[in-house]
Design a protein around this motif. Structure first.
Motif, PDB file in Angstrom:
ATOM      1  N   GLY A 346      -2.303 -10.558  56.232  1.00 39.76           N
ATOM      2  CA  GLY A 346      -2.443  -9.155  56.630  1.00 39.76           C
ATOM      3  C   GLY A 346      -3.473  -8.417  55.784  1.00 39.76           C
ATOM      4  O   GLY A 346      -4.250  -7.603  56.304  1.00 39.76           O
ATOM      5  N   LEU A 347      -3.505  -8.721  54.472  1.00 39.45           N
ATOM      6  CA  LEU A 347      -4.519  -8.095  53.602  1.00 39.45           C
ATOM      7  C   LEU A 347      -5.925  -8.452  54.074  1.00 39.45           C
ATOM      8  O   LEU A 347      -6.819  -7.596  54.135  1.00 39.45           O
ATOM      9  N   ALA A 348      -6.117  -9.728  54.414  1.00 42.15           N
ATOM     10  CA  ALA A 348      -7.438 -10.155  54.899  1.00 42.15           C
ATOM     11  C   ALA A 348      -7.748  -9.522  56.249  1.00 42.15           C
ATOM     12  O   ALA A 348      -8.852  -9.018  56.477  1.00 42.15           O
ATOM     13  N   LEU A 349      -6.767  -9.526  57.151  1.00 39.69           N
ATOM     14  CA  LEU A 349      -7.005  -8.965  58.489  1.00 39.69           C
ATOM     15  C   LEU A 349      -7.333  -7.480  58.418  1.00 39.69           C
ATOM     16  O   LEU A 349      -8.147  -6.968  59.196  1.00 39.69           O
ATOM     17  N   ASP A 350      -6.703  -6.776  57.481  1.00 42.84           N
ATOM     18  CA  ASP A 350      -6.974  -5.345  57.323  1.00 42.84           C
ATOM     19  C   ASP A 350      -8.464  -5.119  57.066  1.00 42.84           C
ATOM     20  O   ASP A 350      -9.103  -4.267  57.694  1.00 42.84           O
ATOM     21  N   ASP A 351      -9.032  -5.918  56.166  1.00 46.80           N
ATOM     22  CA  ASP A 351     -10.471  -5.789  55.862  1.00 46.80           C
ATOM     23  C   ASP A 351     -11.338  -6.249  57.039  1.00 46.80           C
ATOM     24  O   ASP A 351     -12.375  -5.649  57.339  1.00 46.80           O
ATOM     25  N   ILE A 352     -10.907  -7.349  57.683  1.00 51.68           N
ATOM     26  CA  ILE A 352     -11.704  -7.881  58.805  1.00 51.68           C
ATOM     27  C   ILE A 352     -11.729  -6.864  59.951  1.00 51.68           C
ATOM     28  O   ILE A 352     -12.781  -6.595  60.546  1.00 51.68           O
ATOM     29  N   ILE A 353     -10.567  -6.274  60.237  1.00 55.67           N
ATOM     30  CA  ILE A 353     -10.506  -5.284  61.327  1.00 55.67           C
ATOM     31  C   ILE A 353     -11.375  -4.074  60.974  1.00 55.67           C
ATOM     32  O   ILE A 353     -12.094  -3.531  61.817  1.00 55.67           O
ATOM     33  N   GLY A 354     -11.341  -3.682  59.698  1.00 58.23           N
ATOM     34  CA  GLY A 354     -12.176  -2.567  59.272  1.00 58.23           C
ATOM     35  C   GLY A 354     -13.662  -2.880  59.366  1.00 58.23           C
ATOM     36  O   GLY A 354     -14.473  -2.034  59.745  1.00 58.23           O
ATOM     37  N   ALA A 355     -14.041  -4.114  59.045  1.00 58.26           N
ATOM     38  CA  ALA A 355     -15.461  -4.481  59.032  1.00 58.26           C
ATOM     39  C   ALA A 355     -16.007  -4.728  60.435  1.00 58.26           C
ATOM     40  O   ALA A 355     -17.170  -4.451  60.710  1.00 58.26           O
ATOM     41  N   VAL A 356     -15.170  -5.250  61.312  1.00 60.80           N
ATOM     42  CA  VAL A 356     -15.670  -5.714  62.613  1.00 60.80           C
ATOM     43  C   VAL A 356     -15.242  -4.819  63.772  1.00 60.80           C
ATOM     44  O   VAL A 356     -15.899  -4.768  64.799  1.00 60.80           O
ATOM     45  N   ASN A 357     -14.118  -4.106  63.620  1.00 64.40           N
ATOM     46  CA  ASN A 357     -13.557  -3.275  64.693  1.00 64.40           C
ATOM     47  C   ASN A 357     -13.409  -4.080  66.002  1.00 64.40           C
ATOM     48  O   ASN A 357     -13.949  -3.705  67.048  1.00 64.40           O
ATOM     49  N   TYR A 373       6.780 -16.551  61.603  1.00 66.60           N
ATOM     50  CA  TYR A 373       7.017 -16.262  60.179  1.00 66.60           C
ATOM     51  C   TYR A 373       5.875 -15.458  59.559  1.00 66.60           C
ATOM     52  O   TYR A 373       6.042 -14.857  58.513  1.00 66.60           O
ATOM     53  N   LEU A 374       4.709 -15.469  60.197  1.00 66.39           N
ATOM     54  CA  LEU A 374       3.525 -14.816  59.610  1.00 66.39           C
ATOM     55  C   LEU A 374       3.243 -13.436  60.204  1.00 66.39           C
ATOM     56  O   LEU A 374       2.747 -12.545  59.506  1.00 66.39           O
ATOM     57  N   LEU A 375       3.546 -13.275  61.490  1.00 66.31           N
ATOM     58  CA  LEU A 375       3.070 -12.074  62.177  1.00 66.31           C
ATOM     59  C   LEU A 375       3.692 -10.786  61.648  1.00 66.31           C
ATOM     60  O   LEU A 375       3.001  -9.784  61.468  1.00 66.31           O
ATOM     61  N   GLU A 376       4.989 -10.826  61.384  1.00 70.80           N
ATOM     62  CA  GLU A 376       5.651  -9.571  60.984  1.00 70.80           C
ATOM     63  C   GLU A 376       5.098  -9.026  59.661  1.00 70.80           C
ATOM     64  O   GLU A 376       4.685  -7.861  59.600  1.00 70.80           O
ATOM     65  N   PRO A 377       5.045  -9.853  58.593  1.00 68.46           N
ATOM     66  CA  PRO A 377       4.444  -9.314  57.357  1.00 68.46           C
ATOM     67  C   PRO A 377       2.956  -8.977  57.517  1.00 68.46           C
ATOM     68  O   PRO A 377       2.480  -8.008  56.907  1.00 68.46           O
ATOM     69  N   ALA A 383      -0.749  -2.116  59.399  1.00 69.72           N
ATOM     70  CA  ALA A 383      -0.230  -0.947  60.128  1.00 69.72           C
ATOM     71  C   ALA A 383      -0.996   0.332  59.798  1.00 69.72           C
ATOM     72  O   ALA A 383      -1.266   1.153  60.682  1.00 69.72           O
ATOM     73  N   ARG A 384      -1.367   0.494  58.523  1.00 70.59           N
ATOM     74  CA  ARG A 384      -2.085   1.728  58.171  1.00 70.59           C
ATOM     75  C   ARG A 384      -3.456   1.765  58.827  1.00 70.59           C
ATOM     76  O   ARG A 384      -3.947   2.793  59.243  1.00 70.59           O
ATOM     77  N   ARG A 385      -4.097   0.592  58.881  1.00 69.56           N
ATOM     78  CA  ARG A 385      -5.427   0.502  59.510  1.00 69.56           C
ATOM     79  C   ARG A 385      -5.328   0.848  60.997  1.00 69.56           C
ATOM     80  O   ARG A 385      -6.077   1.673  61.510  1.00 69.56           O
ATOM     81  N   THR A 386      -4.385   0.211  61.680  1.00 72.73           N
ATOM     82  CA  THR A 386      -4.317   0.400  63.136  1.00 72.73           C
ATOM     83  C   THR A 386      -3.689   1.744  63.510  1.00 72.73           C
ATOM     84  O   THR A 386      -3.688   2.116  64.676  1.00 72.73           O
ATOM     85  N   ALA A 387      -3.165   2.470  62.499  1.00 72.41           N
ATOM     86  CA  ALA A 387      -2.682   3.829  62.776  1.00 72.41           C
ATOM     87  C   ALA A 387      -3.863   4.797  62.936  1.00 72.41           C
ATOM     88  O   ALA A 387      -3.732   5.873  63.511  1.00 72.41           O
ATOM     89  N   VAL A 388      -5.040   4.400  62.433  1.00 67.83           N
ATOM     90  CA  VAL A 388      -6.246   5.219  62.595  1.00 67.83           C
ATOM     91  C   VAL A 388      -6.757   5.015  64.026  1.00 67.83           C
ATOM     92  O   VAL A 388      -6.889   3.877  64.478  1.00 67.83           O
ATOM     93  N   THR A 389      -7.014   6.113  64.717  1.00 70.90           N
ATOM     94  CA  THR A 389      -7.356   6.025  66.145  1.00 70.90           C
ATOM     95  C   THR A 389      -8.465   5.019  66.425  1.00 70.90           C
ATOM     96  O   THR A 389      -8.381   4.223  67.361  1.00 70.90           O
ATOM     97  N   SER A 390      -9.515   4.996  65.590  1.00 73.27           N
ATOM     98  CA  SER A 390     -10.659   4.115  65.846  1.00 73.27           C
ATOM     99  C   SER A 390     -10.278   2.637  65.838  1.00 73.27           C
ATOM    100  O   SER A 390     -10.992   1.805  66.390  1.00 73.27           O
ATOM    101  N   PHE A 391      -9.186   2.300  65.167  1.00 70.73           N
ATOM    102  CA  PHE A 391      -8.787   0.886  65.075  1.00 70.73           C
ATOM    103  C   PHE A 391      -7.512   0.592  65.883  1.00 70.73           C
ATOM    104  O   PHE A 391      -7.034  -0.531  65.874  1.00 70.73           O
TER     105      PHE A 391
END
Ligand SMILES: [Zn+2]
Length: 433
Positions: A346-357, A373-377, A383-391
Motif C-alpha cells: 500500500g505504501l508503494a501503491l500510494d506513491d505510484i498512484i500519485g506519480a501516475v494517476n 490477505y494483501l488487499l485490505e491493508p 485511502a488518504r490518496r484516493t480520498a482526494v478527488t483527483s485520485f
C-alpha cells in the motif's frame, strides 16, 4: 478515436528497431488503415457506420480502405445480420488475419512456452520445451534457444506466413535494440537477442519478420489489461505481478509504455524504506526486498530462510501454494507476514498512484493469488490518496488466478506488431471483394 500521441516520425528500418508500438508512415491513408485495424482490435466486430464514426472517416474513404485490408486478409465481413424492415442486411466487419502467423515465446528458467496464433487471434498451436536456461549465460543460452526456435519456426503451416515473433524474458530489455540489459537468473546480460533472432529468420529467408523482445512482466501486464480486465480499455493502467519477484508494467491506451530504454514500470524497486533489508538490485528497502516471494517465504518459517530463494527460483508455484495454504489454515505467523506485506504494498501503491494517476491498478501473479490477505491493508494505506478527488477514480483490482499471462501477452504483442505495420508485413492475397 485512438490516440496517436506516441507516433514516432518516419519508418523503421525493415526487420529491426521499434516497430511494435509505432506507426510506420506519416502517410494519412496509412494512418487511417491503422485506425481501422485498431478500432476492430479494441472493439471487436463492428458495423461500417461504427468504424467510420470511431475513426473519424467518411464512409466513401472507409469503403476503399476496407477493400485494401480485405485484399490482405486482415479484415473480413461477417454474415449479414437482417435489419428490421427494409434495406440490405448489415454485414459487420471483423479482424481476419488467417494467412498470417504471430508467435509468442516466453523464455523461462527451465524452458520456453510457445503460443502461435493467427493475427486475428485464432490459436494455431501451443508448446512447452524444457531447456536448462537457469544461469546458462548468453552464448550457451542462445544456442539452446536458437535450436528450439528453429523447431517452432518449422511448424508454421505451409499455407501461412510468419509475420511477427515476440519474446518475453525475465530481465530488463532495451526495447529499441532488443538487447538484454540485466537478467539475474538467465545471465544473458548484453545478448543482442532481437538481432540474433532476426538473423536466424533471415537465414531461413524470412528477414522481414518483425521481432520484438520485452520484459516478461510488461507482456503479462499487456494481456491482463487488454484481455482479462472486465472493463472498457483504460487510458492508463498500472500492473504489478510476477511469480519469482515483483514486476510491473505501465499500459497506456492498450500499449506498453516503455520509457526511454524499455524499463518503465519497474515498480518492484520502488523505494519503500531506505533502512529496510538489502535488495538484489543493490539498494535497500525496495518493495521487492520487503514483499518479494523469497522474503515472504523466508519470513513465514515454512522453510529454512536460506532455502527460500532456491525454492522460489526452482518452483515458484509450489512456494506460493505453501504460503497460501498456511494462510488459509490460519497460521498466525504467515498471516502477520502477509498483513505487513499488504501494508508495504500500500505504501508503494500510494506513491505510484500519485506519480501516475492511473485509471486502474491491477495486481496479478503472486500478488493476485494472495489478494485476500494483501488487499485490505493495502487499501487502508492508499485511502488518504484516493480520498482526494483527483485520485478517487483509480480502481484497485486483483486477478486471482495464475493464467499463462506472459506467453499470451507475447502472442498478443506479436499480433499487435502486424496490425501496427500491415503494409510491410502482409501482402495482397485476394481481390478485396
Ligand atoms: Zn531493489
Amino acid at each position: 478515436m485512438p490516440s496517436d500521441r506516441s507516433r514516432p516520425a518516419g519508418s523503421p528500418e525493415p526487420g529491426r528497431g521499434r516497430r511494435r508500438r509505432g506507426w510506420s508512415s506519416d502517410d494519412l491513408r496509412y494512418g487511417n488503415l491503422l485506425r481501422i485495424l485498431r478500432h476492430l482490435r479494441d472493439h471487436g466486430p463492428s458495423s461500417r457506420t461504427d468504424i467510420a464514426a470511431g475513426c473519424g472517416l467518411a464512409m466513401s474513404t472507409m469503403t476503399e480502405l476496407i477493400a485494401e485490408l480485405r485484399g490482405r486478409r486482415l479484415v473480413r465481413e461477417l454474415k449479414g445480420v437482417p435489419r428490421k424492415g427494409a434495406g440490405r442486411p448489415l454485414r459487420p466487419v471483423a479482424l481476419d488475419g488467417e494467412p498470417w502467423c504471430a508467435l509468442g515465446v516466453q523464455v523461462d528458467l527451465s524452458g520456453i512456452h510457445v503460443l502461435a496464433s493467427t493475427v486475428g487471434g485464432e490459436e494455431l498451436w501451443s508448446d512447452y520445451v524444457s531447456l536448462p536456461l537457469l544461469h546458462s549465460g548468453p552464448e550457451p543460452g542462445w544456442g539452446l534457444l536458437r535450436e528450439a526456435l528453429d523447431d517452432q519456426f518449422g511448424r508454421v503451416p505451409e499455407e501461412m506466413t510468419l509475420v511477427a515473433v515476440e519474446l518475453a524474458l525475465p530481465g530488463y530489455v532495451a526495447t529499441d535494440r532488443g538487447t538484454v540489459g540485466w537478467s539475474k537468473d538467465l545471465g544473458w546480460d548484453g545478448l543482442p537477442l532481437q538481432d540474433r533472432v532476426t538473423d536466424q529468420l533471415a537465414e531461413r529467408g524470412r528477414a522481414e519478420v518483425a521481432v520484438g523482445v520485452a520484459h516478461d512482466c510488461h507482456l503479462a501486464g499487456l494481456h491482463a489489461v487488454r484481455v482479462e480486465l472486465a472493463l472498457p480499455l483504460p487510458h492508463v493502467a498500472v500492473y504489478l505481478g510476477g511469480l519469482r519477484e515483483v514486476g510491473g508494467a505501465l499500459v497506456v491506451d492498450g500499449a506498453v509504455f516503455d520509457g526511454e530504454d524499455g524499463s518503465a514500470g519497474d515498480f518492484g524497486h520502488v523505494n519503500v524504506d531506505p533502512r529496510g533489508p538489502s535488495c538484489p538490485c543493490g539498494r535497500n528497502g525496495c518493495l521487492e526486498s520487503l514483499i518479494g516471494p523469497t522474503t515472504l517465504l523466508a519470513r513465514s518459517g515454512l522453510v529454512p530462510a536460506e532455502d527460500a530463494d532456491t525454492l522460489v527460483t526452482q518452483d515458484p508455484t509450489a512456494a506460493l501454494g505453501a504460503l497460501l495454504a498456511a494462510a488459509d489454515d490460519g497460521d498466525l505467523r504467515v498471516l502477520a507476514v502477509l498483513a505487513e506485506a499488504g501494508d508495504a504494498l500500500g505504501l508503494a501503491l500510494d506513491d505510484i498512484i500519485g506519480a501516475v494517476n492511473p485509471s486502474v491498478v491491477l495486481l496479478g501473479g503472486y500478488l493476485g493469488v494472495l489478494q485476500r490477505y494483501l488487499l485490505e491493508p493495502a487499501r487502508a494505506r492508499v485511502a488518504r490518496r484516493t480520498a482526494v478527488t483527483s485520485f478517487s477514480a483509480t480502481k484497485l483490482i486483483a486477478l486471482g488466478d495464475l493464467a499463462p499471462r506472459v506467453v499470451a501477452g507475447a502472442a498478443l504483442a506479436a499480433r499487435d506488431a502486424c496490425l501496427a505495420d500491415p503494409l510491410r508485413l502482409t501482402s495482397v492475397v485476394g481481390d478485396g471483394r
